[in-house]
Design an enzyme around this catalytic site. Structure first.
Site, PDB file in Angstrom:
ATOM      1  N   HIS A   1      -8.167  -4.645  -1.159  1.00 53.63           N
ATOM      2  CA  HIS A   1      -6.902  -4.011  -0.794  1.00 53.63           C
ATOM      3  C   HIS A   1      -6.174  -4.769   0.313  1.00 53.63           C
ATOM      4  O   HIS A   1      -4.935  -4.815   0.340  1.00 53.63           O
ATOM      5  CB  HIS A   1      -7.175  -2.565  -0.344  1.00 53.63           C
ATOM      6  CG  HIS A   1      -5.950  -1.739  -0.172  1.00 53.63           C
ATOM      7  ND1 HIS A   1      -5.141  -1.370  -1.229  1.00 53.63           N
ATOM      8  CD2 HIS A   1      -5.370  -1.212   0.938  1.00 53.63           C
ATOM      9  CE1 HIS A   1      -4.132  -0.634  -0.789  1.00 53.63           C
ATOM     10  NE2 HIS A   1      -4.240  -0.540   0.528  1.00 53.63           N
TER      11      HIS A   1
ATOM     12  N   ASP B   1      -9.808  -4.094  -5.581  1.00 56.22           N
ATOM     13  CA  ASP B   1      -9.205  -3.115  -4.663  1.00 56.22           C
ATOM     14  C   ASP B   1      -9.842  -1.753  -4.910  1.00 56.22           C
ATOM     15  O   ASP B   1      -9.698  -1.168  -5.979  1.00 56.22           O
ATOM     16  CB  ASP B   1      -7.697  -3.050  -4.899  1.00 56.22           C
ATOM     17  CG  ASP B   1      -6.972  -2.233  -3.837  1.00 56.22           C
ATOM     18  OD1 ASP B   1      -7.605  -1.365  -3.209  1.00 56.22           O
ATOM     19  OD2 ASP B   1      -5.767  -2.468  -3.645  1.00 56.22           O
TER      20      ASP B   1
ATOM     21  N   SER C   1       0.839  -1.197   0.000  1.00 59.16           N
ATOM     22  CA  SER C   1       0.000   0.000   0.000  1.00 59.16           C
ATOM     23  C   SER C   1       0.882   1.258   0.000  1.00 59.16           C
ATOM     24  O   SER C   1       1.717   1.429  -0.881  1.00 59.16           O
ATOM     25  CB  SER C   1      -0.952  -0.042   1.197  1.00 59.16           C
ATOM     26  OG  SER C   1      -1.919   0.969   1.118  1.00 59.16           O
TER      27      SER C   1
END
Length: 421
Positions: free
Chosen positions: A362, A330, A228
Site C-alpha cells: 500500500h 496491497d 489511498s
C-alpha cells in the site's frame, strides 16, 4: 496621556496669579500620572515602555486564548476519537506497528521535513477556505520560465490522520520534473465526516483552478491526484462535480473540464466491499460507518456504485482520463478495488486505464519507492502523461537528476515487514 498644567506666572514678588478652574478631565489626569516626572518646560515625560508593555500584554493574552481554544478543540477531538476506537487490541497493535515503521524510515523523514520547512520552493499553508483545515502547500519548480503544469494532490490517512504535509515527498519529486504541486488539506474525522472532506477537497480544487496562474501555473493543464483515502475523496469530488454540471443551476467555481486527468494511487472506490475488510484490519465497522455518515450513505460515497446509477450516467462522459495505480501486494486496500472501478468506468463509456505493480504494498508506491531513490516508475508514468500534453513538449522535461537514496535498503525492507499498511 496628555496632562494639562496651569500656566506659570511670570510675575515676581508676593503677588500670585489666579489659576483658572480645572476641567473634570484635568482633575482626573494627575491621579493617572502623578508619578510622571516633569520636563523643564512644564510638560510631562511619557514612559514609552508602558504602551509597548500594554500591547505585548494584549498580544500575549490573545495568543494564550488562541492556544487554549486550539488545545481544547484537539483534546475534544481526541477524546471523541478514542471513544469511537475503544480499547481494542487491533488498533493498538496497528499503532505500535506504525511507530516501528516510522522509526525505520526516520532518516528519510528527517530530510523530507527539513526540505518542507526550509526550502524556498515550498509555500506552506496557503488559505483556500474558511475552515481551520482549509490550507494547502505549494511545491514550486526551480525553473520559473513559462507556465507550469499543475497537480492538485489529496493526501491519504484513513480519513482520520490525513495531513497536507504527507505530500512533501511527492511534491518534491514532481517539482523536480517541472510540475507545480498543490497538496490540499481537509478536515479529518472526528472534526468532520466524509461529506465535509469531499467539500473541502472540492473547494481546494476550485482554489487551484482559479488562482494557480498567479503562482506561475497553467490553468489549462491541471491534474488531480489522490492517494489511498485521498484517492477516494478526490474521486468523489470529481464525480459529484460532474453530476452537478449535468443538472441545472450549478454555481460552482470550477469545472470538470479544467481537469486534464485523474490519477488514483492505491485507492478504494466501493465502500460496500470494504466495510468488513477494514473491520478485520482494525478500522472497526462502527467508526468507519460514523466517518461515512451511516450505512445508508455508503452508496452515495462509492464512485464505482455511483456511475452505475441512472442519475449519474450522463455525467460519466464528462469525466477526464482516469488512470489508476495499485500494488498487487496491497493488504490495506486490495488491488481488485481499482480493477473493478476501471471495469465499471470503461463499461459506461469513460476513458480509464490501470497500472499494476507486482509485489508492491500500500505504501511502496507512495513512500518506500521515492525514499529508495533512483528511478521511480509510477512518478515517471505520471510525469510522462502530464508532459505529453505540454505545448512545448521536449525530452528535456523528463531529464531530471537521479533521485538520491534517503533510507538504507535494509531499513526499507524491515519497514516493509512491520508496516501496518
Amino acid at each position: 496621556m496628555k496632562v494639562e498644567l496651569a500656566a506659570r506666572t511670570s510675575q515676581t514678588g508676593n503677588s500670585k496669579a489666579e489659576t483658572p478652574p480645572l476641567s473634570p478631565a484635568a482633575v482626573a489626569a494627575p491621579s493617572a500620572s502623578e508619578d510622571a516626572p516633569l520636563l523643564p518646560d512644564g510638560g510631562v515625560r511619557r514612559r514609552p515602555g508602558c504602551g509597548r508593555f500594554a500591547q505585548r500584554s494584549d498580544s500575549f493574552r490573545r495568543e494564550v486564548g488562541r492556544a487554549a481554544a486550539e488545545t481544547f478543540l484537539l483534546t475534544r477531538l481526541t477524546l471523541t476519537l478514542l471513544r469511537y476506537l475503544g480499547v481494542g487490541y487491533r488498533w493498538i497493535r496497528q499503532f505500535l506497528a506504525l511507530c516501528c515503521y516510522t522509526f525505520l524510515l526516520m532518516p528519510g523523514f528527517i530530510q523530507v521535513v527539513y526540505y518542507y520547512f526550509f526550502s524556498s520552493q515550498v509555500h506552506r499553508s496557503v488559505v483556500y477556505g474558511d475552515q481551520p483545515r482549509n490550507r494547502l502547500d505549494l511545491y514550486m519548480p526551480t525553473s520559473t520560465t513559462g507556465l507550469k503544469p499543475v497537480v492538485a494532490f489529496v493526501t491519504g490517512g484513513a480519513w482520520i490522520i490525513g495531513y497536507k504535509g504527507w505530500g512533501a515527498l511527492l511534491g518534491r519529486r514532481l517539482a523536480e520534473r517541472g510540475i507545480i504541486v498543490a497538496c490540499i488539506d481537509y478536515r479529518n474525522f472526528p472534526q468532520g465526516t466524509i461529506g465535509d472532506m469531499v467539500e473541502d477537497a472540492s473547494q481546494g480544487i476550485s482554489f487551484v483552478c482559479n488562482n494557480i496562474a498567479s503562482y506561475g501555473g497553467d490553468p489549462n493543464r491541471i491534474y488531480l491526484v489522490g492517494q489511498s483515502a485521498g484517492a477516494h475523496i478526490a474521486a468523489c469530488a470529481l464525480l459529484n462535480q460532474a453530476i452537478r454540471e449535468c443538472g441545472e443551476g450549478d454555481t460552482s467555481s470550477w469545472s470538470v473540464s479544467q481537469i486534464k486527468a485523474y490519477f488514483g494511487i492505491s485507492g478504494g472506490y466501493n465502500l460496500l466491499n470494504l466495510v468488513d475488510h477494514f473491520h478485520r484490519r482494525g478500522l472497526y465497522r462502527s467508526i468507519f460507518l460514523s466517518i461515512m455518515e451511516g450505512e445508508e450513505s455508503l452508496k452515495k460515497f462509492s464512485p464505482q456504485v455511483m456511475i452505475t446509477e441512472s442519475s449519474a450516467r450522463s455525467a460519466v462522459p464528462l469525466l477526464p482520463h482516469i488512470i489508476l495505480f495499485h500494488g498487487t501486494s496491497d493488504h490495506s486496500i486490495p488491488s481488485a478495488e481499482s480493477q473493478a472501478f476501471v471495469d465499471a468506468l470503461q463499461q459506461h463509456g469513460a476513458k480509464a486505464d490501470i497500472f499494476f505493480y507486482e509485489g508492491k504494498t500500500h505504501t511502496d508506491l507512495f513512500l518506500q519507492d521515492p525514499l529508495r531513490g533512483g528511478r521511480d516508475k509510477m512518478l515517471e508514468e505520471i510525469a510522462s502523461v502530464i508532459h505529453s500534453e505540454d505545448p512545448d513538449a521536449s525530452a528535456d522535461h523528463l531529464v531530471v537528476p537521479v533521485a538520491r537514496r534517503l533510507v538504507p535498503e535494509f531499513m526499507l525492507k524491515l519497514a516493509r515487514r512491520v508496516s501496518p499498511f
